[in-house]
Design an enzyme around this catalytic site. Structure first.
Site, PDB file in Angstrom:
ATOM      1  N   LEU A  61      60.556 101.335 -43.404  1.00  0.00           N
ATOM      2  CA  LEU A  61      60.458 100.234 -44.361  1.00  0.00           C
ATOM      3  C   LEU A  61      61.669 100.180 -45.282  1.00  0.00           C
ATOM      4  O   LEU A  61      62.205  99.102 -45.546  1.00  0.00           O
ATOM      5  CB  LEU A  61      59.171 100.329 -45.180  1.00  0.00           C
ATOM      6  CG  LEU A  61      58.065  99.416 -44.662  1.00  0.00           C
ATOM      7  CD1 LEU A  61      57.488  99.863 -43.366  1.00  0.00           C
ATOM      8  CD2 LEU A  61      57.033  99.189 -45.707  1.00  0.00           C
ATOM      9  N   GLY A  64      64.671  99.002 -43.226  1.00  0.00           N
ATOM     10  CA  GLY A  64      64.451  97.615 -42.815  1.00  0.00           C
ATOM     11  C   GLY A  64      64.590  96.645 -43.966  1.00  0.00           C
ATOM     12  O   GLY A  64      65.189  95.577 -43.835  1.00  0.00           O
ATOM     13  N   GLU A  65      64.040  97.028 -45.125  1.00  0.00           N
ATOM     14  CA  GLU A  65      64.171  96.176 -46.306  1.00  0.00           C
ATOM     15  C   GLU A  65      65.627  96.077 -46.749  1.00  0.00           C
ATOM     16  O   GLU A  65      66.095  94.999 -47.115  1.00  0.00           O
ATOM     17  CB  GLU A  65      63.312  96.695 -47.455  1.00  0.00           C
ATOM     18  CG  GLU A  65      63.366  95.786 -48.663  1.00  0.00           C
ATOM     19  CD  GLU A  65      62.386  96.163 -49.760  1.00  0.00           C
ATOM     20  OE1 GLU A  65      62.270  95.372 -50.712  1.00  0.00           O
ATOM     21  OE2 GLU A  65      61.737  97.223 -49.672  1.00  0.00           O
ATOM     22  N   ALA A  66      66.350  97.180 -46.691  1.00  0.00           N
ATOM     23  CA  ALA A  66      67.762  97.157 -47.073  1.00  0.00           C
ATOM     24  C   ALA A  66      68.556  96.212 -46.174  1.00  0.00           C
ATOM     25  O   ALA A  66      69.287  95.343 -46.664  1.00  0.00           O
ATOM     26  CB  ALA A  66      68.352  98.569 -47.008  1.00  0.00           C
TER      27      ALA A  66
END
Length: 143
Positions: A61, A64-66
């Site tokens: 997460l 992926g968020e970055a």
């Protein structure tokens, strides 16, 4: 602002370049490609595992968020704006114990107010480990 002035601003806006943060560096993230159309990064599984020896879901997460946020900020920069995340969700499909994962963000929607990106995390065999969807709000840059 007239359409002519807005177009002139877009053409003169400098495209933002990715700079890794402290967590990204600790996780071993490497940038492979960066553009409005696609952001690609890699990260080793080693050093990002949970207590059972699998790639940590939180690491998936976080990376992926970055990557999805970087993609949104690149788009926003072409409009003279910046982006902040407002929603992220993920589905874990498969685990990994070792190797290098690839994280790829592609746009679903590139608006002037919101962006939405799909972020795929795959293993070295190209198998999908995780799918994320991230939505970012575009805001005026602070001086």
């Amino acid at each position: 602002m007239t359409p002519e002035h807005r177009d002139a601003d877009v053409q003169t806006a400098e495209t933002w370049k990715i700079t890794l943060g402290e967590l990204d560096e600790k996780m071993g993230v490497k940038i492979i490609e960066e553009s409005v159309e696609r952001v690609v990064a890699t990260m080793p599984v080693e050093g990002n595992r949970q207590s059972f020896g699998l790639l940590h879901g939180g690491a998936s997460l976080a990376v992926g968020e970055a990557v999805g946020s970087w993609a949104a900020v690149i788009h926003a920069s072409t409009l003279g704006k910046t982006a902040v995340g407002v929603d992220v969700s993920a589905t874990h499909h498969k685990s990994a114990r070792s190797g290098l994962i690839t994280i790829t963000a592609t746009p679903i929607h590139l608006g002037g107010t919101l962006t939405t990106h799909e972020v795929l995390i795959t293993n070295e065999a190209g198998q999908r480990l995780c799918t994320l969807r991230i939505t970012n709000l575009l805001l005026a840059r602070k001086s």
